[in-house]
Write a protein that holds these residues in place. Structure first.
Motif, PDB file in Angstrom:
ATOM      1  N   SER A 159       0.816  -1.224   0.000  1.00  0.00           N
ATOM      2  CA  SER A 159       0.000   0.000   0.000  1.00  0.00           C
ATOM      3  C   SER A 159       0.841   1.261   0.000  1.00  0.00           C
ATOM      4  N   GLY A 160       2.150   1.110   0.196  1.00  0.00           N
ATOM      5  CA  GLY A 160       3.027   2.273   0.282  1.00  0.00           C
ATOM      6  C   GLY A 160       3.325   2.689   1.709  1.00  0.00           C
ATOM      7  N   THR A 161       2.615   2.112   2.677  1.00  0.00           N
ATOM      8  CA  THR A 161       2.898   2.408   4.085  1.00  0.00           C
ATOM      9  C   THR A 161       4.264   1.828   4.454  1.00  0.00           C
ATOM     10  N   ARG A 162       5.038   2.602   5.209  1.00  0.00           N
ATOM     11  CA  ARG A 162       6.359   2.127   5.614  1.00  0.00           C
ATOM     12  C   ARG A 162       6.243   1.437   6.981  1.00  0.00           C
ATOM     13  N   TRP A 163       6.647   0.180   6.994  1.00  0.00           N
ATOM     14  CA  TRP A 163       6.532  -0.650   8.185  1.00  0.00           C
ATOM     15  C   TRP A 163       7.915  -1.025   8.713  1.00  0.00           C
ATOM     16  N   HIS A 164       7.939  -1.471   9.951  1.00  0.00           N
ATOM     17  CA  HIS A 164       9.134  -2.107  10.488  1.00  0.00           C
ATOM     18  C   HIS A 164       9.418  -3.346   9.641  1.00  0.00           C
ATOM     19  N   GLN A 165      10.638  -3.477   9.169  1.00  0.00           N
ATOM     20  CA  GLN A 165      10.989  -4.516   8.215  1.00  0.00           C
ATOM     21  C   GLN A 165      10.699  -5.923   8.742  1.00  0.00           C
ATOM     22  N   GLY A 166      11.086  -6.186   9.975  1.00  0.00           N
ATOM     23  CA  GLY A 166      10.867  -7.516  10.540  1.00  0.00           C
ATOM     24  C   GLY A 166       9.403  -7.863  10.640  1.00  0.00           C
ATOM     25  N   PHE A 167       8.587  -6.926  11.136  1.00  0.00           N
ATOM     26  CA  PHE A 167       7.152  -7.176  11.256  1.00  0.00           C
ATOM     27  C   PHE A 167       6.514  -7.398   9.891  1.00  0.00           C
ATOM     28  N   LEU A 168       6.947  -6.599   8.894  1.00  0.00           N
ATOM     29  CA  LEU A 168       6.374  -6.729   7.554  1.00  0.00           C
ATOM     30  C   LEU A 168       6.715  -8.090   6.949  1.00  0.00           C
ATOM     31  N   ARG A 169       7.951  -8.520   7.075  1.00  0.00           N
ATOM     32  CA  ARG A 169       8.343  -9.801   6.485  1.00  0.00           C
ATOM     33  C   ARG A 169       7.649 -10.968   7.184  1.00  0.00           C
ATOM     34  N   TYR A 170       7.490 -10.841   8.486  1.00  0.00           N
ATOM     35  CA  TYR A 170       6.749 -11.862   9.235  1.00  0.00           C
ATOM     36  C   TYR A 170       5.304 -11.936   8.731  1.00  0.00           C
ATOM     37  N   SER A 171       4.696 -10.747   8.552  1.00  0.00           N
ATOM     38  CA  SER A 171       3.309 -10.673   8.083  1.00  0.00           C
ATOM     39  C   SER A 171       3.163 -11.241   6.678  1.00  0.00           C
ATOM     40  N   LYS A 172       4.171 -11.020   5.843  1.00  0.00           N
ATOM     41  CA  LYS A 172       4.082 -11.486   4.458  1.00  0.00           C
ATOM     42  C   LYS A 172       4.084 -13.007   4.373  1.00  0.00           C
ATOM     43  N   VAL A 173       4.779 -13.683   5.275  1.00  0.00           N
ATOM     44  CA  VAL A 173       4.734 -15.143   5.291  1.00  0.00           C
ATOM     45  C   VAL A 173       3.294 -15.609   5.524  1.00  0.00           C
ATOM     46  N   ILE A 174       2.614 -14.950   6.453  1.00  0.00           N
ATOM     47  CA  ILE A 174       1.220 -15.291   6.753  1.00  0.00           C
ATOM     48  C   ILE A 174       0.323 -14.946   5.569  1.00  0.00           C
ATOM     49  N   TYR A 175       0.540 -13.769   4.985  1.00  0.00           N
ATOM     50  CA  TYR A 175      -0.261 -13.328   3.839  1.00  0.00           C
ATOM     51  C   TYR A 175      -0.121 -14.313   2.675  1.00  0.00           C
ATOM     52  N   ASP A 176       1.104 -14.705   2.351  1.00  0.00           N
ATOM     53  CA  ASP A 176       1.338 -15.626   1.241  1.00  0.00           C
ATOM     54  C   ASP A 176       0.681 -16.980   1.501  1.00  0.00           C
ATOM     55  N   TRP A 177       0.724 -17.411   2.764  1.00  0.00           N
ATOM     56  CA  TRP A 177       0.071 -18.678   3.135  1.00  0.00           C
ATOM     57  C   TRP A 177      -1.438 -18.593   2.905  1.00  0.00           C
ATOM     58  N   LEU A 178      -2.054 -17.499   3.313  1.00  0.00           N
ATOM     59  CA  LEU A 178      -3.499 -17.332   3.129  1.00  0.00           C
ATOM     60  C   LEU A 178      -3.855 -17.263   1.647  1.00  0.00           C
TER      61      LEU A 178
END
Length: 215
Positions: A84-103
């Motif tokens: 979305s263009g929002t800047r996130w903490h890198q670790g939290f974002l990468r952790y979230s992306k694993v979950i997102y890709d799984w879903l």
């Protein structure tokens, strides 16, 4: 729009560390990949455990995050833009992306998200991704900007004043509505565990300091 009782969300967040204790709603499918854990419950409720100990959380610099062979550290300068263009903490974002890709692989879109600790950081990011309500307990700060962003208000975050994790990273901010409970007794490292949050949520609902239902 899915709504959820906050006391029930706290009970599920506590049980998420021992999935066998979750009786209702039942677990449909679970993720345990790249040191990322998640449970998808009936009704498409996404349940995200994190680190139940503040000692683990701090000692190992976001202990689970060695994603793609790279150690992710808890530093204010490590940021990354999301889709979305929002800047996130890198670790939290990468952790979230694993979950997102799984879903995405499971072809599932969550109707509600519940998370504790690191799971609460991911809940904030995924709440924006899916425009879905979320409740986070002991929630770290994933958003680099202190300004509101689009779909910011879908999160309810419940934090204890004696828990250090909701105060980090210091240069970041929470999504949505963050409620800080001032505790009479300082539990220090024990404050971060979900049982401490279950007790304080029950008191807060009875005192009408927080809504009974969120969504």
């Amino acid at each position: 729009m899915t709504k959820y009782r906050i006391k029930d969300a706290a009970t599920l967040a506590e049980a998420s560390y021992k999935a066998g204790r979750i009786v209702s709603p039942k677990i449909r499918v679970s993720l345990n990949h790249d040191d990322v854990q998640a449970h998808l419950l009936e009704g498409n409720i996404l349940l995200l455990p994190g680190s139940n100990s503040v000692r683990d959380y701090l000692k190992f610099n976001l202990r689970p995050l060695r994603l793609g062979g790279k150690q992710i550290r808890l530093r204010d300068g490590d940021t990354e833009k999301g889709a979305s263009g929002t800047r996130w903490h890198q670790g939290f974002l990468r952790y979230s992306k694993v979950i997102y890709d799984w879903l995405e692989t499971e072809n599932i879109r969550p109707n509600f998200i519940i998370g504790h600790s690191l799971g609460a950081a991911a809940a904030q990011i995924l709440s924006k991704s899916y425009d879905t309500p979320a409740i986070g307990f002991a929630a770290p700060r994933p958003k680099r900007t202190r300004n509101r962003v689009v779909k910011d208000g879908r999160c309810l975050l419940l934090n204890r004043s004696d828990d250090i994790v909701p105060k980090v990273p210091s240069e970041f901010s929470h999504m949505g509505r963050a409620t800080l409970f001032k505790t009479k007794v300082d539990k220090r490292f024990m404050a971060h565990a979900m049982p401490r949050y279950v007790a304080i949520v029950d008191e807060a609902v009875q005192a009408q300091k927080i809504p009974e239902i969120w969504g």
